[in-house]
Design a protein around this motif. Structure first.
Motif, mmCIF file in Angstrom:
data_model
loop_
_atom_site.group_PDB
_atom_site.id
_atom_site.type_symbol
_atom_site.label_atom_id
_atom_site.label_comp_id
_atom_site.label_asym_id
_atom_site.label_seq_id
_atom_site.Cartn_x
_atom_site.Cartn_y
_atom_site.Cartn_z
ATOM 1 N N ARG A 35 -12.467 1.324 -0.892
ATOM 2 C CA ARG A 35 -11.340 2.024 -1.524
ATOM 3 C C ARG A 35 -11.684 3.502 -1.547
ATOM 4 O O ARG A 35 -12.812 3.863 -1.889
ATOM 5 N N GLU A 36 -10.728 4.318 -1.181
ATOM 6 C CA GLU A 36 -11.012 5.744 -1.114
ATOM 7 C C GLU A 36 -11.279 6.289 -2.519
ATOM 8 O O GLU A 36 -12.193 7.057 -2.734
ATOM 9 N N ASP A 67 4.252 6.767 5.516
ATOM 10 C CA ASP A 67 4.697 7.188 4.175
ATOM 11 C C ASP A 67 4.353 8.652 3.978
ATOM 12 O O ASP A 67 3.543 9.207 4.741
ATOM 13 N N LEU A 90 -6.434 -4.314 3.781
ATOM 14 C CA LEU A 90 -6.456 -3.852 5.175
ATOM 15 C C LEU A 90 -7.418 -4.673 6.040
ATOM 16 O O LEU A 90 -7.211 -4.780 7.249
ATOM 17 N N GLY A 141 -9.455 -3.490 -2.249
ATOM 18 C CA GLY A 141 -9.986 -3.065 -0.945
ATOM 19 C C GLY A 141 -10.102 -4.189 0.067
ATOM 20 O O GLY A 141 -10.902 -4.101 1.004
ATOM 21 N N GLY A 183 -5.591 -2.589 -6.582
ATOM 22 C CA GLY A 183 -6.217 -2.951 -5.298
ATOM 23 C C GLY A 183 -7.712 -3.201 -5.424
ATOM 24 O O GLY A 183 -8.371 -2.641 -6.280
ATOM 25 N N ASN A 203 0.837 -1.212 0.000
ATOM 26 C CA ASN A 203 0.000 0.000 0.000
ATOM 27 C C ASN A 203 0.869 1.258 0.000
ATOM 28 O O ASN A 203 0.608 2.208 -0.739
ATOM 29 N N LYS A 210 2.119 1.730 -3.300
ATOM 30 C CA LYS A 210 1.044 2.072 -4.257
ATOM 31 C C LYS A 210 0.618 3.526 -4.138
ATOM 32 O O LYS A 210 0.304 4.172 -5.117
ATOM 33 N N TYR A 211 0.574 4.016 -2.879
ATOM 34 C CA TYR A 211 0.000 5.347 -2.662
ATOM 35 C C TYR A 211 1.062 6.426 -2.409
ATOM 36 O O TYR A 211 0.798 7.419 -1.754
HETATM 37 P P1 ADP Z 1 -6.393 -1.836 -1.703
HETATM 38 O O1 ADP Z 1 -6.139 -3.186 -2.214
HETATM 39 O O2 ADP Z 1 -7.397 -1.062 -2.485
HETATM 40 O O3 ADP Z 1 -5.165 -1.073 -1.392
HETATM 41 P P2 ADP Z 1 -6.676 -1.942 1.106
HETATM 42 O O4 ADP Z 1 -7.697 -2.609 1.939
HETATM 43 O O5 ADP Z 1 -5.282 -2.363 1.296
HETATM 44 O O6 ADP Z 1 -7.139 -2.125 -0.365
HETATM 45 O O7 ADP Z 1 -6.792 -0.394 1.355
HETATM 46 C C1 ADP Z 1 -8.064 0.203 1.376
HETATM 47 C C2 ADP Z 1 -7.967 1.657 0.959
HETATM 48 O O8 ADP Z 1 -7.248 2.384 1.950
HETATM 49 C C3 ADP Z 1 -7.207 1.856 -0.302
HETATM 50 O O9 ADP Z 1 -8.043 1.748 -1.433
HETATM 51 C C4 ADP Z 1 -6.711 3.282 -0.145
HETATM 52 O O10 ADP Z 1 -7.715 4.194 -0.521
HETATM 53 C C5 ADP Z 1 -6.488 3.410 1.340
HETATM 54 N N1 ADP Z 1 -5.070 3.222 1.717
HETATM 55 C C6 ADP Z 1 -4.505 2.122 2.237
HETATM 56 N N2 ADP Z 1 -3.209 2.319 2.513
HETATM 57 C C7 ADP Z 1 -2.915 3.593 2.137
HETATM 58 C C8 ADP Z 1 -1.753 4.399 2.160
HETATM 59 N N3 ADP Z 1 -0.582 3.953 2.595
HETATM 60 N N4 ADP Z 1 -1.866 5.670 1.715
HETATM 61 C C9 ADP Z 1 -3.019 6.143 1.260
HETATM 62 N N5 ADP Z 1 -4.166 5.433 1.216
HETATM 63 C C10 ADP Z 1 -4.117 4.181 1.647
#
Ligand code: ADP
Length: 432
Positions: A384-385, A365, A400, A397, A395, A337, A340-341
């Motif tokens: 997912r945001e 991060d 986490l 969702g 991703g 994550n 990715k972000y």
């Molecule tokens: P995904 O596979 O979409 O990453 P997760 O369950 O791991 O699914 O995360 C859910 C959501 O939380 C992500 O879609 C993202 O919007 C947000 N997210 C998770 N980790 C981060 C991060 N390090 N920085 C920003 N947003 C994050």
């Protein structure tokens, strides 16, 4: 509509079961208390009968004949005679001959005898056993009948009767009280059963809805890559003469969607097993910082290749007892994550330390961050945001949700906060 009928039926079943349980418990208690009250009330009278019998047989043995002399009873005032010989005025003594005739009727007092005992018959079935009897259905007695072994003076049987009308009234009142209580109890237990069944249905309805939502989301997520793969394969099938190199893009996309599908099914399987409590963790003890260093090493290389920096600040030189594979999975989710972000020149940090006898891990991060109002949802399945970006990042969702399950299985806690300047900070606390 269909669900409502099923839930309604189930709630009604729960309500009946609760009601049945309440009624059975109340009935058992009532019987126990009733039996106890009755025993206590009668035991005193029974004790008096037994004592009287003992006294009577002792007196006979020492030669004092308690039986009034025949003929004498007619001359002496009967009650006075009985009182003089009778150590307990509550007890009426009847002597019977072998043929079942009353021998001492003259001692009863003519009024008492004529009114109550003239029709009374000897019943030889219950000898030496305290029994209930009633005269004219109005007067209730406990009696003890015993044989006269010597058949002295023609007395074959002696019957001792004690009046228990007062006890009967108490018992009748008690029955009335229990009946009133039962009616009140039934009304109360119907309401309690209804409320309880409603409460019992609540988690069932919640998990049903959650499950339905999960299946809907999963089907949706599975359908998208499958449609893409199907379209690409159909395109390839329509041009069999073309070279693979010319269709490189289609093949690469299909492959990437297949990978996505494979990751998705494995995540779904993990969560399904977590829900059914099928997955047991395998605990072993290992050096924590050493483990973190090992997990992060490949990510440091990936980060460098993406013009990002991954730094470690490890201060947890202790052993931890945990499931190594699951903790590895947890780090993979958080570091994936973080990568990715975040964008070029962003940094990712992994910090470990001990606080209140617990191991704390912080994965931070300087990436795009999460809006404060959305932080509460990010551990929900399929949340997912930015859904539009998720195809790009790959991703769905679920990461986490799995991370949270792993932490909770270790009896730990996970939370997300805003990183000091920019980005996100995940804080995990685990018992050692
Ligand atoms: P995904 O596979 O979409 O990453 P997760 O369950 O791991 O699914 O995360 C859910 C959501 O939380 C992500 O879609 C993202 O919007 C947000 N997210 C998770 N980790 C981060 C991060 N390090 N920085 C920003 N947003 C994050």
């Amino acid at each position: 509509m269909f669900n409502k009928t099923i839930f309604g039926k189930q709630q009604f079943k729960f309500m009946l079961l609760n009601l049945l349980a309440f009624t059975v418990i109340f009935t058992i208690f009532s019987f126990i208390i009733f039996g106890q009250v009755q025993n206590t009330l009668y035991s005193h009278a029974d004790e008096e009968l037994k004592l009287f019998k003992e006294k009577l047989t002792d007196d006979v043995n020492v030669g004092t004949d308690m039986r009034p002399q025949p003929g004498k009873g007619n001359q002496d005032p009967p009650l006075t005679d009985q009182n003089r010989n009778n150590p307990n005025p509550r007890i009426v003594v009847i002597h019977w001959d072998e043929a079942g005739n009353m021998v001492n009727e003259g001692d009863m007092g003519s009024l008492f005898y004529d009114n109550y005992l003239s029709d009374y018959q000897l019943d030889k079935t219950k000898i030496d056993e305290i029994t209930m009897t009633s005269i004219d259905e109005l007067y209730h007695f406990r009696y003890l009948l015993f044989e006269n072994p010597n058949n002295q003076d023609g007395v074959a049987y002696t019957q001792l009767l004690i009046n228990v009308d007062a006890e009967q009234i108490i018992i009748a009142n008690f029955v009335k009280l229990v009946t009133i209580c039962s009616v009140i109890f039934i009304i109360l237990s119907i309401s309690a059963s209804f409320l309880l069944s409603k409460k019992m249905m609540k988690p069932i309805i919640q998990s049903w809805n959650k499950q339905a939502e999960f299946v809907e989301n999963a089907s949706h997520e599975l359908r998208t890559p499958l449609t893409i793969i199907q379209n690409k394969l159909e395109l390839l099938l329509r041009a069999p003469q073309e070279r693979i190199a010319d269709k490189f893009e289609n093949i690469a996309l299909s492959l990437s969607e297949t990978r996505r599908l494979s990751k998705l099914t494995s995540d779904l399987l993990t969560l399904a097993r977590a829900d059914s409590a099928e997955t047991e963790l395998i605990f072993n003890t290992f050096e924590f910082d050493e483990f973190v260093q090992k997990v992060c090493a490949p990510y440091q290389e990936i980060a460098e290749s993406q013009q990002k920096h991954l730094w470690l600040n490890l201060n947890c030189l202790v052993s931890i007892t945990a499931d190594e594979t699951r903790l590895h999975q947890l780090f993979v989710i958080l570091l994936d994550n973080a990568l990715k972000y975040t964008g070029d020149n962003d940094s990712i940090g992994v910090k470990t330390y001990i606080e209140d006898h617990r191991v704390v891990i912080e994965v931070s991060d300087t990436g795009i961050g999460i809006k404060e109002e959305n932080m509460q949802y990010i551990f929900e399945r399929f949340y997912r945001e930015d859904r539009a970006r998720s195809r790009e990042t790959g991703g769905v969702g679920l990461g986490l949700s799995i991370a949270q399950w792993i932490v909770e299985k270790h009896r730990g806690a996970i939370k997300v906060t805003k990183n000091e300047n920019k980005g996100t900070n995940f804080i995990i606390k685990l018992p050692k």
